[in-house]
Write a protein that holds these residues in place. Structure first.
Motif, PDB file in Angstrom:
ATOM      1  N   GLN A   1       0.789  -1.221   0.000  1.00 21.03           N
ATOM      2  CA  GLN A   1       0.000   0.000   0.000  1.00 21.03           C
ATOM      3  C   GLN A   1       0.827   1.280   0.000  1.00 21.03           C
ATOM      4  O   GLN A   1       0.474   2.243  -0.679  1.00 21.03           O
ATOM      5  N   VAL A   2       1.910   1.316   0.748  1.00 23.71           N
ATOM      6  CA  VAL A   2       2.647   2.562   0.932  1.00 23.71           C
ATOM      7  C   VAL A   2       3.894   2.644   0.055  1.00 23.71           C
ATOM      8  O   VAL A   2       4.147   3.670  -0.577  1.00 23.71           O
ATOM      9  N   VAL A   3       4.684   1.575   0.030  1.00 20.34           N
ATOM     10  CA  VAL A   3       5.945   1.613  -0.715  1.00 20.34           C
ATOM     11  C   VAL A   3       5.740   1.941  -2.193  1.00 20.34           C
ATOM     12  O   VAL A   3       6.455   2.803  -2.724  1.00 20.34           O
ATOM     13  N   PRO A   4       4.784   1.320  -2.900  1.00 20.23           N
ATOM     14  CA  PRO A   4       4.608   1.685  -4.308  1.00 20.23           C
ATOM     15  C   PRO A   4       4.276   3.169  -4.516  1.00 20.23           C
ATOM     16  O   PRO A   4       4.784   3.798  -5.441  1.00 20.23           O
ATOM     17  N   GLU A   5       3.458   3.720  -3.646  1.00 21.73           N
ATOM     18  CA  GLU A   5       3.108   5.139  -3.769  1.00 21.73           C
ATOM     19  C   GLU A   5       4.322   6.026  -3.490  1.00 21.73           C
ATOM     20  O   GLU A   5       4.544   7.024  -4.187  1.00 21.73           O
ATOM     21  N   ALA A   6       5.104   5.667  -2.484  1.00 20.70           N
ATOM     22  CA  ALA A   6       6.321   6.437  -2.177  1.00 20.70           C
ATOM     23  C   ALA A   6       7.290   6.382  -3.356  1.00 20.70           C
ATOM     24  O   ALA A   6       7.846   7.410  -3.759  1.00 20.70           O
TER      25      ALA A   6
ATOM     26  N   ALA B   1      12.295   8.069  -1.122  1.00 22.14           N
ATOM     27  CA  ALA B   1      13.071   6.904  -0.700  1.00 22.14           C
ATOM     28  C   ALA B   1      12.457   6.293   0.560  1.00 22.14           C
ATOM     29  O   ALA B   1      12.111   6.997   1.505  1.00 22.14           O
ATOM     30  N   VAL B   2      12.317   4.986   0.555  1.00 20.65           N
ATOM     31  CA  VAL B   2      11.752   4.266   1.693  1.00 20.65           C
ATOM     32  C   VAL B   2      12.885   3.624   2.478  1.00 20.65           C
ATOM     33  O   VAL B   2      13.729   2.931   1.906  1.00 20.65           O
TER      34      VAL B   2
END
Length: 94
Positions: free
Chosen positions: A16-21, A27-28
Motif C-alpha cells: 500500500q505505501v511503498v509503491p506510492e512512495a 526513498a523508503v
C-alpha cells in the motif's frame, strides 16, 4: 517503515505505501525486518516464523532504499553483511 515477511499479509506497507512512495520518488527506509520485540532477537525469529537470513533477504528484496538493522556484536555485523551481499539476495521486486 516496517518491512517484514508478515507485513505481506496484514495492513501491508509493501503493497500500500511503498509503491506510492516510489511513484513519488520518495526513498523508503525499511526497519523491523525481524518483527521487532524487546529481546533484540526479533519476534519472527523467536517464534520460528522464519530465520534471520530469510527475514533480512525478504526485506532487502523489496523496493526500499535502505534497511535499518540492529547490530550488537561483531558476529551479527558479519551475518548482516553476508545477508546483504548481492549473491545472497532474492530477486529485487520493482
Amino acid at each position: 517503515m516496517p518491512i517484514n515477511v508478515c507485513d505481506y499479509h496484514y495492513r501491508s506497507f509493501v503493497h500500500q505505501v511503498v509503491p506510492e512512495a516510489n511513484k513519488r520518488q520518495i526513498a523508503v527506509i525499511g526497519m523491523k525486518s525481524l518483527g521487532g520485540g524487546s529481546d533484540h532477537k526479533g519476534r519472527l525469529v523467536a517464534e520460528k516464523v522464519c530465520t534471520v537470513e530469510e527475514a533480512r533477504r525478504y526485506s532487502l528484496s523489496q523496493p526500499i532504499a535502505s534497511l535499518v538493522v540492529g547490530i550488537d556484536s561483531m558476529d551479527v555485523l558479519k551475518q548482516d553483511i553476508a545477508n546483504a551481499a548481492p549473491s545472497s539476495r532474492w530477486p529485487r521486486r520493482s
